[in-house]
Design a protein around this motif. Structure first.
Motif, PDB file in Angstrom:
ATOM      1  N   ALA A   1      -4.732  -8.633 -16.349  1.00  0.00           N
ATOM      2  CA  ALA A   1      -5.718  -9.707 -16.169  1.00  0.00           C
ATOM      3  C   ALA A   1      -7.081  -9.083 -15.884  1.00  0.00           C
ATOM      4  O   ALA A   1      -7.173  -7.926 -15.477  1.00  0.00           O
ATOM      5  CB  ALA A   1      -5.313 -10.624 -15.025  1.00  0.00           C
ATOM      6  N   LYS A   2      -8.119  -9.839 -16.106  1.00  0.00           N
ATOM      7  CA  LYS A   2      -9.459  -9.329 -15.843  1.00  0.00           C
ATOM      8  C   LYS A   2      -9.533  -8.787 -14.419  1.00  0.00           C
ATOM      9  O   LYS A   2      -9.100  -9.430 -13.475  1.00  0.00           O
ATOM     10  CB  LYS A   2     -10.476 -10.456 -16.028  1.00  0.00           C
ATOM     11  CG  LYS A   2     -11.906 -10.006 -15.842  1.00  0.00           C
ATOM     12  CD  LYS A   2     -12.865 -11.157 -16.070  1.00  0.00           C
ATOM     13  CE  LYS A   2     -14.270 -10.674 -15.783  1.00  0.00           C
ATOM     14  NZ  LYS A   2     -15.230 -11.763 -15.860  1.00  0.00           N
ATOM     15  N   SER A   3     -10.053  -7.582 -14.292  1.00  0.00           N
ATOM     16  CA  SER A   3     -10.101  -6.920 -12.992  1.00  0.00           C
ATOM     17  C   SER A   3     -10.955  -7.709 -12.008  1.00  0.00           C
ATOM     18  O   SER A   3     -12.076  -8.099 -12.315  1.00  0.00           O
ATOM     19  CB  SER A   3     -10.663  -5.509 -13.151  1.00  0.00           C
ATOM     20  OG  SER A   3     -10.667  -4.847 -11.923  1.00  0.00           O
ATOM     21  N   GLY A   4     -10.389  -7.947 -10.833  1.00  0.00           N
ATOM     22  CA  GLY A   4     -11.109  -8.677  -9.802  1.00  0.00           C
ATOM     23  C   GLY A   4     -11.999  -7.749  -9.005  1.00  0.00           C
ATOM     24  O   GLY A   4     -12.016  -6.533  -9.190  1.00  0.00           O
ATOM     25  N   SER A   5     -12.738  -8.315  -8.079  1.00  0.00           N
ATOM     26  CA  SER A   5     -13.635  -7.511  -7.265  1.00  0.00           C
ATOM     27  C   SER A   5     -12.884  -6.752  -6.170  1.00  0.00           C
ATOM     28  O   SER A   5     -13.417  -5.827  -5.591  1.00  0.00           O
ATOM     29  CB  SER A   5     -14.709  -8.404  -6.638  1.00  0.00           C
ATOM     30  OG  SER A   5     -14.102  -9.368  -5.802  1.00  0.00           O
ATOM     31  N   VAL A   6     -11.624  -7.136  -5.902  1.00  0.00           N
ATOM     32  CA  VAL A   6     -10.853  -6.486  -4.850  1.00  0.00           C
ATOM     33  C   VAL A   6     -10.088  -5.293  -5.412  1.00  0.00           C
ATOM     34  O   VAL A   6     -10.243  -4.174  -4.951  1.00  0.00           O
ATOM     35  CB  VAL A   6      -9.877  -7.476  -4.175  1.00  0.00           C
ATOM     36  CG1 VAL A   6      -9.030  -6.779  -3.137  1.00  0.00           C
ATOM     37  CG2 VAL A   6     -10.632  -8.630  -3.565  1.00  0.00           C
ATOM     38  N   CYS A   7      -9.239  -5.534  -6.390  1.00  0.00           N
ATOM     39  CA  CYS A   7      -8.461  -4.450  -6.994  1.00  0.00           C
ATOM     40  C   CYS A   7      -7.851  -4.918  -8.306  1.00  0.00           C
ATOM     41  O   CYS A   7      -7.814  -6.108  -8.586  1.00  0.00           O
ATOM     42  CB  CYS A   7      -7.379  -3.959  -6.041  1.00  0.00           C
ATOM     43  SG  CYS A   7      -6.070  -5.151  -5.711  1.00  0.00           S
ATOM     44  N   ASP A   8      -7.359  -3.957  -9.078  1.00  0.00           N
ATOM     45  CA  ASP A   8      -6.617  -4.285 -10.282  1.00  0.00           C
ATOM     46  C   ASP A   8      -5.181  -3.799 -10.110  1.00  0.00           C
ATOM     47  O   ASP A   8      -4.776  -3.419  -9.012  1.00  0.00           O
ATOM     48  CB  ASP A   8      -7.280  -3.691 -11.525  1.00  0.00           C
ATOM     49  CG  ASP A   8      -7.400  -2.177 -11.456  1.00  0.00           C
ATOM     50  OD1 ASP A   8      -6.690  -1.554 -10.632  1.00  0.00           O
ATOM     51  OD2 ASP A   8      -8.200  -1.620 -12.219  1.00  0.00           O
ATOM     52  N   GLU A   9      -4.379  -3.803 -11.188  1.00  0.00           N
ATOM     53  CA  GLU A   9      -2.966  -3.447 -11.050  1.00  0.00           C
ATOM     54  C   GLU A   9      -2.738  -1.993 -10.662  1.00  0.00           C
ATOM     55  O   GLU A   9      -1.647  -1.625 -10.246  1.00  0.00           O
ATOM     56  CB  GLU A   9      -2.179  -3.786 -12.320  1.00  0.00           C
ATOM     57  CG  GLU A   9      -2.576  -3.012 -13.542  1.00  0.00           C
ATOM     58  CD  GLU A   9      -3.645  -3.701 -14.373  1.00  0.00           C
ATOM     59  OE1 GLU A   9      -3.895  -3.213 -15.479  1.00  0.00           O
ATOM     60  OE2 GLU A   9      -4.229  -4.697 -13.927  1.00  0.00           O
ATOM     61  N   THR A  10      -3.752  -1.147 -10.739  1.00  0.00           N
ATOM     62  CA  THR A  10      -3.579   0.253 -10.346  1.00  0.00           C
ATOM     63  C   THR A  10      -3.562   0.445  -8.823  1.00  0.00           C
ATOM     64  O   THR A  10      -3.124   1.485  -8.349  1.00  0.00           O
ATOM     65  CB  THR A  10      -4.679   1.138 -10.954  1.00  0.00           C
ATOM     66  OG1 THR A  10      -5.951   0.721 -10.444  1.00  0.00           O
ATOM     67  CG2 THR A  10      -4.665   1.066 -12.468  1.00  0.00           C
ATOM     68  N   MET A  11      -4.017  -0.530  -8.069  1.00  0.00           N
ATOM     69  CA  MET A  11      -4.022  -0.408  -6.606  1.00  0.00           C
ATOM     70  C   MET A  11      -2.607  -0.226  -6.059  1.00  0.00           C
ATOM     71  O   MET A  11      -2.394   0.479  -5.085  1.00  0.00           O
ATOM     72  CB  MET A  11      -4.684  -1.623  -5.958  1.00  0.00           C
ATOM     73  CG  MET A  11      -4.667  -1.591  -4.432  1.00  0.00           C
ATOM     74  SD  MET A  11      -5.462  -0.154  -3.702  1.00  0.00           S
ATOM     75  CE  MET A  11      -7.152  -0.674  -3.732  1.00  0.00           C
ATOM     76  N   TRP A  12      -1.613  -0.855  -6.694  1.00  0.00           N
ATOM     77  CA  TRP A  12      -0.229  -0.720  -6.238  1.00  0.00           C
ATOM     78  C   TRP A  12       0.177   0.749  -6.222  1.00  0.00           C
ATOM     79  O   TRP A  12       0.802   1.220  -5.277  1.00  0.00           O
ATOM     80  CB  TRP A  12       0.694  -1.537  -7.135  1.00  0.00           C
ATOM     81  CG  TRP A  12       2.098  -1.553  -6.655  1.00  0.00           C
ATOM     82  CD1 TRP A  12       3.162  -0.902  -7.184  1.00  0.00           C
ATOM     83  CD2 TRP A  12       2.601  -2.247  -5.514  1.00  0.00           C
ATOM     84  NE1 TRP A  12       4.297  -1.152  -6.455  1.00  0.00           N
ATOM     85  CE2 TRP A  12       3.977  -1.971  -5.427  1.00  0.00           C
ATOM     86  CE3 TRP A  12       2.020  -3.081  -4.549  1.00  0.00           C
ATOM     87  CZ2 TRP A  12       4.778  -2.505  -4.428  1.00  0.00           C
ATOM     88  CZ3 TRP A  12       2.831  -3.601  -3.557  1.00  0.00           C
ATOM     89  CH2 TRP A  12       4.187  -3.319  -3.498  1.00  0.00           C
ATOM     90  N   ASP A  13      -0.191   1.495  -7.267  1.00  0.00           N
ATOM     91  CA  ASP A  13       0.142   2.916  -7.324  1.00  0.00           C
ATOM     92  C   ASP A  13      -0.662   3.727  -6.309  1.00  0.00           C
ATOM     93  O   ASP A  13      -0.193   4.758  -5.829  1.00  0.00           O
ATOM     94  CB  ASP A  13      -0.073   3.456  -8.734  1.00  0.00           C
ATOM     95  CG  ASP A  13       0.916   2.848  -9.715  1.00  0.00           C
ATOM     96  OD1 ASP A  13       2.081   2.614  -9.314  1.00  0.00           O
ATOM     97  OD2 ASP A  13       0.528   2.592 -10.863  1.00  0.00           O
ATOM     98  N   GLU A  14      -1.847   3.261  -5.971  1.00  0.00           N
ATOM     99  CA  GLU A  14      -2.646   3.941  -4.944  1.00  0.00           C
ATOM    100  C   GLU A  14      -1.963   3.861  -3.573  1.00  0.00           C
ATOM    101  O   GLU A  14      -2.148   4.731  -2.725  1.00  0.00           O
ATOM    102  CB  GLU A  14      -4.043   3.321  -4.834  1.00  0.00           C
ATOM    103  CG  GLU A  14      -4.910   3.500  -6.055  1.00  0.00           C
ATOM    104  CD  GLU A  14      -5.372   4.934  -6.238  1.00  0.00           C
ATOM    105  OE1 GLU A  14      -5.536   5.647  -5.228  1.00  0.00           O
ATOM    106  OE2 GLU A  14      -5.550   5.343  -7.392  1.00  0.00           O
ATOM    107  N   LEU A  15      -1.165   2.811  -3.355  1.00  0.00           N
ATOM    108  CA  LEU A  15      -0.472   2.625  -2.082  1.00  0.00           C
ATOM    109  C   LEU A  15       0.823   3.428  -1.978  1.00  0.00           C
ATOM    110  O   LEU A  15       1.405   3.542  -0.906  1.00  0.00           O
ATOM    111  CB  LEU A  15      -0.167   1.140  -1.860  1.00  0.00           C
ATOM    112  CG  LEU A  15      -1.378   0.230  -1.720  1.00  0.00           C
ATOM    113  CD1 LEU A  15      -0.951  -1.223  -1.773  1.00  0.00           C
ATOM    114  CD2 LEU A  15      -2.112   0.527  -0.429  1.00  0.00           C
ATOM    115  N   ARG A  16       1.278   3.999  -3.071  1.00  0.00           N
ATOM    116  CA  ARG A  16       2.556   4.722  -3.109  1.00  0.00           C
ATOM    117  C   ARG A  16       2.695   5.789  -2.002  1.00  0.00           C
ATOM    118  O   ARG A  16       3.764   5.906  -1.395  1.00  0.00           O
ATOM    119  CB  ARG A  16       2.762   5.343  -4.480  1.00  0.00           C
ATOM    120  CG  ARG A  16       4.152   5.869  -4.717  1.00  0.00           C
ATOM    121  CD  ARG A  16       4.313   6.374  -6.146  1.00  0.00           C
ATOM    122  NE  ARG A  16       4.079   5.348  -7.143  1.00  0.00           N
ATOM    123  CZ  ARG A  16       5.019   4.565  -7.673  1.00  0.00           C
ATOM    124  NH1 ARG A  16       6.266   4.708  -7.285  1.00  0.00           N
ATOM    125  NH2 ARG A  16       4.730   3.658  -8.579  1.00  0.00           N
TER     126      ARG A  16
END
Length: 102
Positions: A68-83
């Motif tokens: 989906a269009k990237s929001g101002s908070v995060c996109d789907e890559t943030m989940w991997d950043e939390l790993r």
């Protein structure tokens, strides 16, 4: 503790869970430590609630709205950043450390 908002609905869901708690397989789940109703807290004054919101939103973007269009908070890559902060001893090292239910 939960983000302030629809307090009556959160309280009703919590009370219903205390009475009728079932795991995804249909087995009964005990929740003896849920003694008191949840307490609303404005996320602007709580780092804990802000962190929980970020993790929940990152999970949503990863599993429900990928691409989906990237929001101002995060996109789907943030989940991997939390790993790096996943507690795998708690999650049993489940794939992506999340269970989508039901």
């Amino acid at each position: 503790m939960h983000n302030a908002g629809d307090d009556a609905t959160v309280r009703a869901i919590h009370r219903r869970f205390r009475r009728h708690s079932f795991a995804p397989g249909g087995s009964r789940v005990s929740a003896p430590l849920l003694v008191e109703d949840p307490v609303p807290r404005d996320s602007a004054s709580s780092y804990f609630v802000q962190a929980a919101d970020l993790v929940a939103y990152a999970g949503f973007r990863r599993f429900q709205a990928p691409g989906a269009k990237s929001g101002s908070v995060c996109d789907e890559t943030m989940w991997d950043e939390l790993r790096p902060v996943w507690r795998t001893e708690v999650t049993n090292a489940r794939r992506d450390a999340i269970v989508v239910w039901p």
